[in-house]
Design a protein around this motif. Sequence first.
Motif, PDB file in Angstrom:
ATOM      1  N   VAL A   1       0.837  -1.206   0.000  1.00 23.37           N
ATOM      2  CA  VAL A   1       0.000   0.000   0.000  1.00 23.37           C
ATOM      3  C   VAL A   1       0.866   1.247   0.000  1.00 23.37           C
ATOM      4  N   LEU A   2       1.931   1.231   0.778  1.00 25.91           N
ATOM      5  CA  LEU A   2       2.825   2.383   0.841  1.00 25.91           C
ATOM      6  C   LEU A   2       3.472   2.647  -0.513  1.00 25.91           C
ATOM      7  N   GLU A   3       3.871   1.600  -1.225  1.00 32.15           N
ATOM      8  CA  GLU A   3       4.455   1.762  -2.558  1.00 32.15           C
ATOM      9  C   GLU A   3       3.435   2.367  -3.521  1.00 32.15           C
ATOM     10  N   GLN A   4       2.172   1.917  -3.421  1.00 37.30           N
ATOM     11  CA  GLN A   4       1.118   2.452  -4.293  1.00 37.30           C
ATOM     12  C   GLN A   4       0.875   3.931  -4.012  1.00 37.30           C
ATOM     13  N   ILE A   5       0.926   4.306  -2.745  1.00 42.05           N
ATOM     14  CA  ILE A   5       0.751   5.731  -2.379  1.00 42.05           C
ATOM     15  C   ILE A   5       1.867   6.564  -2.999  1.00 42.05           C
ATOM     16  N   LYS A   6       3.087   6.078  -2.890  1.00 40.14           N
ATOM     17  CA  LYS A   6       4.222   6.828  -3.436  1.00 40.14           C
ATOM     18  C   LYS A   6       4.126   6.951  -4.954  1.00 40.14           C
ATOM     19  N   GLN A   7       3.612   5.917  -5.601  1.00 40.66           N
ATOM     20  CA  GLN A   7       3.434   5.987  -7.056  1.00 40.66           C
ATOM     21  C   GLN A   7       2.329   6.957  -7.455  1.00 40.66           C
ATOM     22  N   SER A   8       1.443   7.259  -6.527  1.00 40.31           N
ATOM     23  CA  SER A   8       0.317   8.159  -6.811  1.00 40.31           C
ATOM     24  C   SER A   8       0.633   9.617  -6.483  1.00 40.31           C
ATOM     25  N   ILE A   9       1.863   9.882  -6.034  1.00 41.71           N
ATOM     26  CA  ILE A   9       2.227  11.249  -5.666  1.00 41.71           C
ATOM     27  C   ILE A   9       2.313  12.124  -6.911  1.00 41.71           C
ATOM     28  N   THR A  10       1.699  13.277  -6.849  1.00 41.32           N
ATOM     29  CA  THR A  10       1.822  14.271  -7.920  1.00 41.32           C
ATOM     30  C   THR A  10       3.012  15.168  -7.585  1.00 41.32           C
ATOM     31  N   ILE A  11       3.989  15.199  -8.494  1.00 38.57           N
ATOM     32  CA  ILE A  11       5.212  15.957  -8.219  1.00 38.57           C
ATOM     33  C   ILE A  11       4.950  17.449  -8.387  1.00 38.57           C
ATOM     34  N   THR A  12       5.273  18.202  -7.349  1.00 34.53           N
ATOM     35  CA  THR A  12       5.148  19.665  -7.368  1.00 34.53           C
ATOM     36  C   THR A  12       6.472  20.263  -6.915  1.00 34.53           C
ATOM     37  N   ASP A  13       6.517  21.592  -6.889  1.00 35.16           N
ATOM     38  CA  ASP A  13       7.745  22.270  -6.459  1.00 35.16           C
ATOM     39  C   ASP A  13       8.060  21.992  -4.997  1.00 35.16           C
ATOM     40  N   THR A  14       7.031  21.629  -4.238  1.00 37.13           N
ATOM     41  CA  THR A  14       7.240  21.417  -2.800  1.00 37.13           C
ATOM     42  C   THR A  14       7.399  19.944  -2.430  1.00 37.13           C
ATOM     43  N   THR A  15       7.368  19.063  -3.444  1.00 44.05           N
ATOM     44  CA  THR A  15       7.498  17.630  -3.146  1.00 44.05           C
ATOM     45  C   THR A  15       8.891  17.342  -2.586  1.00 44.05           C
ATOM     46  N   PRO A  16       8.991  16.748  -1.382  1.00 41.36           N
ATOM     47  CA  PRO A  16      10.309  16.479  -0.786  1.00 41.36           C
ATOM     48  C   PRO A  16      11.144  15.535  -1.642  1.00 41.36           C
ATOM     49  N   GLU A  17      12.426  15.745  -1.617  1.00 42.65           N
ATOM     50  CA  GLU A  17      13.333  14.973  -2.458  1.00 42.65           C
ATOM     51  C   GLU A  17      13.320  13.491  -2.087  1.00 42.65           C
ATOM     52  N   GLU A  18      13.122  13.182  -0.778  1.00 40.34           N
ATOM     53  CA  GLU A  18      13.176  11.765  -0.380  1.00 40.34           C
ATOM     54  C   GLU A  18      12.027  10.964  -0.976  1.00 40.34           C
ATOM     55  N   LEU A  19      10.954  11.681  -1.443  1.00 39.29           N
ATOM     56  CA  LEU A  19       9.835  10.973  -2.042  1.00 39.29           C
ATOM     57  C   LEU A  19      10.015  10.789  -3.552  1.00 39.29           C
ATOM     58  N   LEU A  20      11.025  11.419  -4.121  1.00 40.28           N
ATOM     59  CA  LEU A  20      11.255  11.330  -5.562  1.00 40.28           C
ATOM     60  C   LEU A  20      12.160  10.155  -5.921  1.00 40.28           C
ATOM     61  N   VAL A  21      12.773   9.565  -4.915  1.00 39.01           N
ATOM     62  CA  VAL A  21      13.644   8.418  -5.169  1.00 39.01           C
ATOM     63  C   VAL A  21      13.140   7.237  -4.362  1.00 39.01           C
ATOM     64  N   GLU A  22      13.435   6.053  -4.865  1.00 33.95           N
ATOM     65  CA  GLU A  22      13.021   4.856  -4.137  1.00 33.95           C
ATOM     66  C   GLU A  22      13.833   4.746  -2.865  1.00 33.95           C
ATOM     67  N   SER A  23      13.137   4.505  -1.771  1.00 34.08           N
ATOM     68  CA  SER A  23      13.830   4.374  -0.494  1.00 34.08           C
ATOM     69  C   SER A  23      13.083   3.371   0.362  1.00 34.08           C
ATOM     70  N   ASN A  24      13.827   2.591   1.070  1.00 29.35           N
ATOM     71  CA  ASN A  24      13.227   1.633   1.989  1.00 29.35           C
ATOM     72  C   ASN A  24      13.264   2.189   3.397  1.00 29.35           C
ATOM     73  N   SER A  25      12.433   1.605   4.242  1.00 28.52           N
ATOM     74  CA  SER A  25      12.393   2.050   5.627  1.00 28.52           C
ATOM     75  C   SER A  25      13.732   1.788   6.284  1.00 28.52           C
ATOM     76  N   SER A  26      14.118   2.645   7.228  1.00 28.32           N
ATOM     77  CA  SER A  26      15.386   2.498   7.929  1.00 28.32           C
ATOM     78  C   SER A  26      15.362   1.343   8.911  1.00 28.32           C
ATOM     79  N   PHE A  27      14.209   0.684   9.036  1.00 29.61           N
ATOM     80  CA  PHE A  27      14.087  -0.463   9.942  1.00 29.61           C
ATOM     81  C   PHE A  27      13.169  -1.486   9.280  1.00 29.61           C
TER      82      PHE A  27
END
Length: 466
Positions: free
Chosen positions: A163-189
């Motif tokens: 579900v989390l991956e699907q949410i990230k794929q549904s993000i609309t990129i804007t000028d304020t979209t944080p950089e960590e959401l623009l790249v694939e990243s796994n949880s730190s734990f």
Amino acid sequence: MNESSLYQLTQKFAESPSPISVSSSTFKSVIESLLDLLIEQHLEATLWLKLPQGNYWSKKIEQYQQQGNAQHIYLCSIRKDSPTSSSGGGHHSSLTKVTPVVLETSSHLKREFFLIILSPELSTLVLANKPVNKTETSEQNNYQKSLFFNLMYSFNPALIQKVLEQIKQSITITDTTPEELLVESNSSFSLPDYPRANWIEKLLLKQIQQTEILQSESSLMVENQSTIRLLNESLLFKDEILKNLAQELSLPLTNMKTGLRLLESMQSKREQRQRYISLLQRECERETIILSGLQELVHLDQISAVEIDPSLKLEDLIPGIVSTYQPLAEEKGISLGYTIPTGFPPVSCPENWLRQIILSLLNNSLKFTGPNGRVFVQAFLKNENVELTITDTGSGIESSEIPLIFNSFYRGRNAIAENLGGAGLGLTIAQHLLQRCGGSISVTSQPGKGSTFTVSLPVFEGEMQE
């Protein structure tokens, strides 16, 4: 653009729990339980959420954030909404660790709400879908439908990750979209395979607390609705009384004015003057009776619906009331008695209301019963009600008058012909009080033979006193 649906994604997942249909209040309770658990246990977690509009969510999230335990809060909304409107407050934009996330404008995402908690100790997903029934067209059906959600609740780490991956794929990129959401990243734990037993216990206890609060609020709402209904009925009753009062006062006043004008005439003979004086006296008495009736109505307002006494039984109440009228009955040569079986259940009517009802009916029966007549009170148990009958051998009521006798200020032909006093409010008040406590009243009568008034009272269903 893909029409993303988180709910449909979960239903395709092999180990997805079955969704259940819940009310908006229950959905609110589930979310509140989780947020309260985070706050009370000072649990460090990352939150992803998209919730219905309401300042309530904003306050809870802000409270959690101010504790300093929120690692990150991703506040999601769809493009048409402001990034903060989905959580209802707009208070987070100036606070750290809160990131507004704009999702694509999807018809599915518009109707979906979620809360994802990511923590090494407790990770969970609550996903709610507001169903759309295309066959329902009426506003009422659509409104009723909007009050319910299909709710899915899971601790499965694989499903949460999907579900989390699907949410990230549904993000609309804007000028304020944080950089960590623009790249694939796994949880730190690593997400826990399942919550530890102590967390399940805490969550269940919190949900039980919320259920109790929800039931209490629901009971209070029902009680308030009942109070409002009774107030509306009381206002309608008073409106009817005032309307009839205006008509009732106009005729005596007209007759009195006419009598005074004729008395002023010097041409009136002595017999005519005496007749006019008698008319004035009669109408003055009528005005006095009406005013007395109004005082009785004011007294009705003061008879408040005190808490129902679960020990109140007819066998304890009726004898005392009947004995009050024994002297009047003996004076008129009327036989007055009662039969009230012992062991009947208590009735659901305040004692002061029931006393007023019986007094009005007994007074009415004695008024219209002549010498050597009989007035008798009996009680019967019928289904879920206790029935009380007041039977007399009086003058009776014409069938054409029976539908009118409960109208305020109505006085039947017998009352007028026999010049019997009364404002015509006794039966009106009795019926009004009975309706307010869930009872009813009916009458059968034969002219010249008498009448029977039947009062139906609901049985008290609360806890009995020892």
